[in-house]
Design a protein around this motif. Sequence first.
Motif, PDB file in Angstrom:
ATOM      1  N   SER A  14       0.481  -0.803   0.491  1.00  0.00           N
ATOM      2  CA  SER A  14      -0.126  -0.307  -0.024  1.00  0.00           C
ATOM      3  C   SER A  14       0.844   1.255   0.167  1.00  0.00           C
ATOM      4  O   SER A  14       0.462   2.412  -1.141  1.00  0.00           O
ATOM      5  CB  SER A  14      -1.028   0.403   1.074  1.00  0.00           C
ATOM      6  N   GLN A  15       2.221   1.706   0.680  1.00  0.00           N
ATOM      7  CA  GLN A  15       3.108   2.243   1.140  1.00  0.00           C
ATOM      8  C   GLN A  15       3.517   2.627  -0.195  1.00  0.00           C
ATOM      9  O   GLN A  15       3.925   3.949  -0.956  1.00  0.00           O
ATOM     10  CB  GLN A  15       3.630   1.997   2.282  1.00  0.00           C
ATOM     11  N   HIS A  16       4.122   1.581  -0.606  1.00  0.00           N
ATOM     12  CA  HIS A  16       4.624   1.468  -2.180  1.00  0.00           C
ATOM     13  C   HIS A  16       3.758   1.501  -3.623  1.00  0.00           C
ATOM     14  O   HIS A  16       4.456   1.351  -4.881  1.00  0.00           O
ATOM     15  CB  HIS A  16       5.862   0.830  -2.415  1.00  0.00           C
ATOM     16  N   HIS A  17       2.754   1.794  -3.418  1.00  0.00           N
ATOM     17  CA  HIS A  17       1.816   1.056  -4.288  1.00  0.00           C
ATOM     18  C   HIS A  17       1.880   1.586  -5.614  1.00  0.00           C
ATOM     19  O   HIS A  17       2.219   1.867  -6.856  1.00  0.00           O
ATOM     20  CB  HIS A  17       0.411   0.935  -4.405  1.00  0.00           C
ATOM     21  N   ASP A  18       1.915   3.481  -5.869  1.00  0.00           N
ATOM     22  CA  ASP A  18       2.447   4.157  -6.647  1.00  0.00           C
ATOM     23  C   ASP A  18       3.486   4.400  -7.240  1.00  0.00           C
ATOM     24  O   ASP A  18       3.721   4.157  -8.360  1.00  0.00           O
ATOM     25  CB  ASP A  18       2.062   5.722  -6.605  1.00  0.00           C
ATOM     26  N   SER A  19       4.477   3.601  -6.791  1.00  0.00           N
ATOM     27  CA  SER A  19       5.856   4.270  -7.004  1.00  0.00           C
ATOM     28  C   SER A  19       6.121   2.535  -7.604  1.00  0.00           C
ATOM     29  O   SER A  19       6.392   2.628  -8.982  1.00  0.00           O
ATOM     30  CB  SER A  19       7.070   4.119  -5.629  1.00  0.00           C
ATOM     31  N   LEU A  20       5.897   1.243  -7.301  1.00  0.00           N
ATOM     32  CA  LEU A  20       5.880  -0.010  -8.518  1.00  0.00           C
ATOM     33  C   LEU A  20       5.061   0.162  -9.635  1.00  0.00           C
ATOM     34  O   LEU A  20       5.475   0.305 -10.902  1.00  0.00           O
ATOM     35  CB  LEU A  20       5.263  -1.171  -7.003  1.00  0.00           C
ATOM     36  N   TYR A  21       3.627   0.970  -9.704  1.00  0.00           N
ATOM     37  CA  TYR A  21       2.799   1.065 -10.678  1.00  0.00           C
ATOM     38  C   TYR A  21       4.371   2.016 -11.260  1.00  0.00           C
ATOM     39  O   TYR A  21       3.856   1.542 -12.859  1.00  0.00           O
ATOM     40  CB  TYR A  21       2.049   1.606 -10.404  1.00  0.00           C
ATOM     41  N   ARG A  22       3.864   2.925 -11.319  1.00  0.00           N
ATOM     42  CA  ARG A  22       4.674   3.661 -11.642  1.00  0.00           C
ATOM     43  C   ARG A  22       6.159   3.041 -12.539  1.00  0.00           C
ATOM     44  O   ARG A  22       6.348   3.340 -13.826  1.00  0.00           O
ATOM     45  CB  ARG A  22       5.349   5.432 -11.577  1.00  0.00           C
ATOM     46  N   TYR A  23       6.954   2.680 -11.830  1.00  0.00           N
ATOM     47  CA  TYR A  23       8.096   1.558 -12.511  1.00  0.00           C
ATOM     48  C   TYR A  23       7.374   0.963 -13.457  1.00  0.00           C
ATOM     49  O   TYR A  23       7.855   0.234 -15.169  1.00  0.00           O
ATOM     50  CB  TYR A  23       8.152   1.218 -11.192  1.00  0.00           C
ATOM     51  N   ILE A  24       6.556  -0.276 -13.179  1.00  0.00           N
ATOM     52  CA  ILE A  24       6.230  -0.901 -14.108  1.00  0.00           C
ATOM     53  C   ILE A  24       5.052   0.232 -15.435  1.00  0.00           C
ATOM     54  O   ILE A  24       5.689  -0.039 -16.866  1.00  0.00           O
ATOM     55  CB  ILE A  24       5.284  -1.814 -13.491  1.00  0.00           C
ATOM     56  N   PHE A  25       4.812   1.112 -15.460  1.00  0.00           N
ATOM     57  CA  PHE A  25       4.308   1.958 -16.686  1.00  0.00           C
ATOM     58  C   PHE A  25       5.563   1.962 -17.368  1.00  0.00           C
ATOM     59  O   PHE A  25       5.269   2.174 -18.716  1.00  0.00           O
ATOM     60  CB  PHE A  25       3.535   2.687 -16.011  1.00  0.00           C
ATOM     61  N   SER A  26       6.510   2.062 -16.839  1.00  0.00           N
ATOM     62  CA  SER A  26       7.842   2.812 -17.184  1.00  0.00           C
ATOM     63  C   SER A  26       7.763   2.134 -18.764  1.00  0.00           C
ATOM     64  O   SER A  26       8.275   2.599 -19.222  1.00  0.00           O
ATOM     65  CB  SER A  26       8.638   3.190 -16.575  1.00  0.00           C
ATOM     66  N   LEU A  27       7.954   0.190 -18.257  1.00  0.00           N
ATOM     67  CA  LEU A  27       8.345  -0.805 -19.176  1.00  0.00           C
ATOM     68  C   LEU A  27       7.297  -0.521 -19.715  1.00  0.00           C
ATOM     69  O   LEU A  27       7.870  -1.321 -21.130  1.00  0.00           O
ATOM     70  CB  LEU A  27       9.074  -1.892 -18.172  1.00  0.00           C
ATOM     71  N   VAL A  28       6.221  -1.187 -19.695  1.00  0.00           N
ATOM     72  CA  VAL A  28       5.420  -1.453 -20.329  1.00  0.00           C
ATOM     73  C   VAL A  28       4.829  -0.510 -21.622  1.00  0.00           C
ATOM     74  O   VAL A  28       4.102  -1.015 -22.243  1.00  0.00           O
ATOM     75  CB  VAL A  28       4.160  -2.441 -19.959  1.00  0.00           C
ATOM     76  N   GLY A  29       3.878   0.751 -20.970  1.00  0.00           N
ATOM     77  CA  GLY A  29       3.856   1.590 -21.765  1.00  0.00           C
ATOM     78  C   GLY A  29       2.671   1.416 -21.614  1.00  0.00           C
ATOM     79  O   GLY A  29       1.468   2.593 -22.688  1.00  0.00           O
ATOM     80  N   ASN A  30       1.641   1.590 -20.469  1.00  0.00           N
ATOM     81  CA  ASN A  30      -0.127   1.130 -21.330  1.00  0.00           C
ATOM     82  C   ASN A  30      -0.520   0.595 -19.983  1.00  0.00           C
ATOM     83  O   ASN A  30      -0.447  -0.451 -19.057  1.00  0.00           O
ATOM     84  CB  ASN A  30      -0.379  -0.386 -22.408  1.00  0.00           C
TER      85      ASN A  30
END
Length: 175
Positions: A14-30
């Motif tokens: 929960s604490q790191h959800h946004d950072s983890l999501y942004r990291y993944i998004f930066s690699l998959v782009g969708n």
Amino acid sequence: MLPSKSERLVELLSQHHDSLYRYIFSLVGNAHDARDVLQETSFALYEKWDQFDSSRPFLPWAYKFAYIHVLKWRAARAKHCPTLDADVIELLAVERQQEESQLAARLDVLENCLSQLPDKDRELVQDRYFRGITPDELVDHRRTSRRTLFRELQRVRHLLMACIERKLQQDPEPA
């Protein structure tokens, strides 16, 4: 009473959800694929939670799992459409992790800059980027042309970018 191991994982996710999501998004782009990869990553973290060393930071550990699941996503997707080479994905992943503190600082400053926008501009940004209202829906709702809408969005993005740059130059390490 100390939280159980699984409660601690949920707390850290929960604490790191946004950072983890942004990291993944930066690699998959969708966004859709990023949510899927995040879900797979979260499940893998749960399965391997007993291997987590609580004396070390959680986010770098979680990034490793996310990276592995991005590669799995990429391999599954390669059958249907072209994707980036593995070495390019690796470079993006490393760069994204190195930029984490700068990106977090920019997000903090962005919140401040958003609050300084006129109400009309802030509403436009919130509608488009936070609420996910499509351009066509915005055109209908605002009774304007697509061209005018995109000009307004561009103008507001430039205002926000200038504000962020100005604030970061004033205080390179925002709280």
